[in-house]
Design an enzyme around this catalytic site. Structure first.
Site, PDB file in Angstrom:
ATOM      1  N   ARG A 230      85.954 158.028  52.021  1.00  0.00           N
ATOM      2  CA  ARG A 230      84.797 158.827  51.641  1.00  0.00           C
ATOM      3  C   ARG A 230      84.875 159.185  50.163  1.00  0.00           C
ATOM      4  NH1 ARG A 230      82.325 157.257  55.275  1.00  0.00           N
ATOM      5  NH2 ARG A 230      81.378 158.403  56.992  1.00  0.00           N
ATOM      6  N   HIS A 278      78.733 151.331  49.685  1.00  0.00           N
ATOM      7  CA  HIS A 278      79.057 151.871  51.022  1.00  0.00           C
ATOM      8  C   HIS A 278      78.697 150.863  52.119  1.00  0.00           C
ATOM      9  CE1 HIS A 278      79.672 155.766  53.508  1.00  0.00           C
ATOM     10  NE2 HIS A 278      79.993 154.687  54.234  1.00  0.00           N
TER      11      HIS A 278
HETATM   12  P1  NDP Z   1      90.788 158.362  62.085  1.00  0.00           P
HETATM   13  O1  NDP Z   1      90.397 159.744  62.453  1.00  0.00           O
HETATM   14  O2  NDP Z   1      91.261 157.442  63.155  1.00  0.00           O
HETATM   15  O3  NDP Z   1      91.915 158.390  60.957  1.00  0.00           O
HETATM   16  C1  NDP Z   1      91.932 159.323  59.934  1.00  0.00           C
HETATM   17  C2  NDP Z   1      93.333 159.325  59.363  1.00  0.00           C
HETATM   18  O4  NDP Z   1      93.363 160.215  58.250  1.00  0.00           O
HETATM   19  C3  NDP Z   1      94.373 159.835  60.365  1.00  0.00           C
HETATM   20  O5  NDP Z   1      95.531 159.047  60.270  1.00  0.00           O
HETATM   21  C4  NDP Z   1      94.649 161.260  59.888  1.00  0.00           C
HETATM   22  O6  NDP Z   1      95.966 161.713  60.180  1.00  0.00           O
HETATM   23  C5  NDP Z   1      94.488 161.075  58.402  1.00  0.00           C
HETATM   24  N1  NDP Z   1      94.208 162.350  57.743  1.00  0.00           N
HETATM   25  C6  NDP Z   1      93.143 163.159  57.912  1.00  0.00           C
HETATM   26  N2  NDP Z   1      93.270 164.256  57.150  1.00  0.00           N
HETATM   27  C7  NDP Z   1      94.455 164.129  56.490  1.00  0.00           C
HETATM   28  C8  NDP Z   1      95.145 164.946  55.579  1.00  0.00           C
HETATM   29  N3  NDP Z   1      94.650 166.116  55.166  1.00  0.00           N
HETATM   30  N4  NDP Z   1      96.341 164.512  55.129  1.00  0.00           N
HETATM   31  C9  NDP Z   1      96.855 163.331  55.542  1.00  0.00           C
HETATM   32  N5  NDP Z   1      96.233 162.506  56.417  1.00  0.00           N
HETATM   33  C10 NDP Z   1      95.050 162.903  56.882  1.00  0.00           C
HETATM   34  O7  NDP Z   1      89.528 157.733  61.328  1.00  0.00           O
HETATM   35  P2  NDP Z   1      89.184 156.203  61.100  1.00  0.00           P
HETATM   36  O8  NDP Z   1      90.402 155.476  60.717  1.00  0.00           O
HETATM   37  O9  NDP Z   1      88.393 155.694  62.232  1.00  0.00           O
HETATM   38  O10 NDP Z   1      88.197 156.315  59.849  1.00  0.00           O
HETATM   39  C11 NDP Z   1      88.658 156.847  58.633  1.00  0.00           C
HETATM   40  C12 NDP Z   1      87.504 157.143  57.700  1.00  0.00           C
HETATM   41  O11 NDP Z   1      86.982 155.927  57.170  1.00  0.00           O
HETATM   42  C13 NDP Z   1      86.284 157.805  58.340  1.00  0.00           C
HETATM   43  O12 NDP Z   1      86.478 159.191  58.483  1.00  0.00           O
HETATM   44  C14 NDP Z   1      85.198 157.475  57.353  1.00  0.00           C
HETATM   45  O13 NDP Z   1      85.114 158.508  56.401  1.00  0.00           O
HETATM   46  C15 NDP Z   1      85.671 156.195  56.683  1.00  0.00           C
HETATM   47  N6  NDP Z   1      84.819 155.043  57.013  1.00  0.00           N
HETATM   48  C16 NDP Z   1      84.199 154.380  55.982  1.00  0.00           C
HETATM   49  C17 NDP Z   1      83.413 153.291  56.234  1.00  0.00           C
HETATM   50  C18 NDP Z   1      82.788 152.517  55.130  1.00  0.00           C
HETATM   51  O14 NDP Z   1      81.963 151.638  55.395  1.00  0.00           O
HETATM   52  N7  NDP Z   1      83.150 152.783  53.894  1.00  0.00           N
HETATM   53  C19 NDP Z   1      83.211 152.789  57.610  1.00  0.00           C
HETATM   54  C20 NDP Z   1      83.932 153.540  58.607  1.00  0.00           C
HETATM   55  C21 NDP Z   1      84.697 154.627  58.297  1.00  0.00           C
HETATM   56  P3  NDP Z   1      96.441 161.914  61.710  1.00  0.00           P
HETATM   57  O15 NDP Z   1      96.497 160.521  62.297  1.00  0.00           O
HETATM   58  O16 NDP Z   1      97.790 162.502  61.595  1.00  0.00           O
HETATM   59  O17 NDP Z   1      95.402 162.761  62.382  1.00  0.00           O
HETATM   60  C1  OXD Z   2      81.242 155.206  58.863  1.00  0.00           C
HETATM   61  C2  OXD Z   2      80.665 154.634  57.659  1.00  0.00           C
HETATM   62  O1  OXD Z   2      81.712 156.343  58.823  1.00  0.00           O
HETATM   63  O2  OXD Z   2      80.004 153.570  57.750  1.00  0.00           O
HETATM   64  O3  OXD Z   2      81.250 154.516  59.905  1.00  0.00           O
HETATM   65  O4  OXD Z   2      80.872 155.167  56.573  1.00  0.00           O
END
Ligand code: NDP
Ligand code: OXD
Length: 315
Positions: A230, A278
């Site tokens: 993000r 994006h």
């Molecule tokens: P998940 O919830 O599975 O993973 C998020 C990860 O971030 C987890 O490992 C979590 O740790 C870690 N995390 C969250 N907060 C912190 C912190 N403060 N410090 C350290 N680690 C942290 O989400 P996804 O993998 O499914 O997706 C990740 C992100 O990708 C989404 O939230 C979205 O914003 C982005 N995204 C972007 C897209 C694009 O097209 N650009 C498409 C899809 C998603 P823990 O495992 O310990 O909870």
């Molecule tokens: C998502 C994205 O969060 O596309 O899936 O950014």
């Protein structure tokens, strides 16, 4: 009687409505803003819903985020806490994100921008290439997407380390967790990949102080950044300043603090920035609608929903 509403003001809802109708021919499906009676709505699926919108439906039972990230939905402070929010966790989206991460790690590793420029200038320069194992990719956010990208990068021969809130056990990936291990993680990282969600804790985490802590032992002498998580996680002026000073070698950015990225942003034209609008991992209507409807069926059978958002953690 269940009534399903799509709230996707920035997307064309038509393919979504059609896809869900194919999956659930008898379901009453409405598309915002043609909501009908607000009391009718029992399920809603949203992407960037207008603030205050989702609280209007007194009989809403579940909200489905049409993306993996839920910051836009949670950003609405008026959203009733009692309504569960389900996010996307789906192989199709995960594969698309891993494609993007592998593509951009390889693009930097194989210096494709330099090759393109040489071709443009008709320069025949077979410059030396280094091995993947000379590079450590550090993934911030080792969740569903980060873990899959990590495994695929390992298969390509890169060293992979990861950082998340809780410790992970992924074969071949050195895992770091929490604030106390953050600097150690950064110190090993030549190419930093961010797949962090947007939360209060991750806001502005990719700043000059972080960039200074990254490894400089990699083949380019300065680190590379790839952010497909993000935009709120990044301080764009710091990234530009670090690119200008050489503290950062190059960056690939898919997400931005303000989207669409304003035309006045210097990121558009910086020679060391690769920018995508994006689109790292699209949500496919057919696949996501099958996923959503399977969850509705579970819910109506009295079973638990899966991939629920933790409202306290914010992701
Ligand atoms: P998940 O919830 O599975 O993973 C998020 C990860 O971030 C987890 O490992 C979590 O740790 C870690 N995390 C969250 N907060 C912190 C912190 N403060 N410090 C350290 N680690 C942290 O989400 P996804 O993998 O499914 O997706 C990740 C992100 O990708 C989404 O939230 C979205 O914003 C982005 N995204 C972007 C897209 C694009 O097209 N650009 C498409 C899809 C998603 P823990 O495992 O310990 O909870
Ligand atoms: C998502 C994205 O969060 O596309 O899936 O950014």
């Amino acid at each position: 009687m269940s009534v399903f509403l799509f709230v996707t003001p920035t997307w064309d809802a038509e393919p979504w409505g059609k896809a869900l109708q194919r999956v659930a021919p008898k379901l009453d499906i409405r598309v915002w803003p043609a909501v009908g009676k607000v009391e009718d709505i029992t399920y809603a699926a949203a992407w960037l819903p207008p603030p205050d919108e989702l609280k209007r439906f007194p009989n809403l039972k579940v909200i489905f985020s049409l993306g993996a990230g839920v910051d836009a939905i949670l950003g609405d402070p008026t959203l009733p806490l009692s309504i569960p929010i389900v996010r996307v966790n789906d192989d199709d989206l995960t594969n698309r994100m891993s494609e993007y991460i592998v593509q951009h790690v390889l693009m930097h590793h194989r210096q494709q921008r330099r090759i393109d420029e040489n071709q443009h200038n008709k320069i025949w320069d077979p410059f030396p290439q280094h091995a993947a194992c000379a590079i450590t990719v550090g993934i911030m956010g080792l969740g569903v997407l980060g873990a899959d990208a990590a495994r695929k990068l390992l298969m390509m021969g890169f060293n992979v380390v990861g950082w998340s809130r809780s410790l992970k056990h992924i074969e071949g990936v050195k895992s770091f967790a929490g604030a106390s291990e953050f600097d150690a993680f950064l110190g090993e990282t030549d190419i930093l990949v961010s797949l962090l969600p947007a939360t209060a804790d991750t806001d502005g985490i990719i700043n000059r102080a972080l960039i200074k802590k990254l490894s400089r032992r990699g083949p380019f002498g300065a680190p590379i950044l790839i952010n497909a998580g993000r935009g709120r996680a990044q301080v764009e002026d710091d990234i530009l300043a670090c690119l200008d000073s050489g503290e950062l070698y190059a960056a690939t950015l898919d997400v931005f603090r303000k989207e669409p990225l304003p035309v006045t942003s210097r990121l558009w034209s910086h020679p060391r920035v690769t920018l995508t609008p994006h689109m790292a991992a699209d949500s496919d209507p057919e696949t996501i609608c099958r996923y959503v409807y399977a969850q509705i069926e579970r819910f109506e059978r009295g079973e638990t929903l899966v991939n629920l958002v933790d409202r306290l953690n914010g992701y």
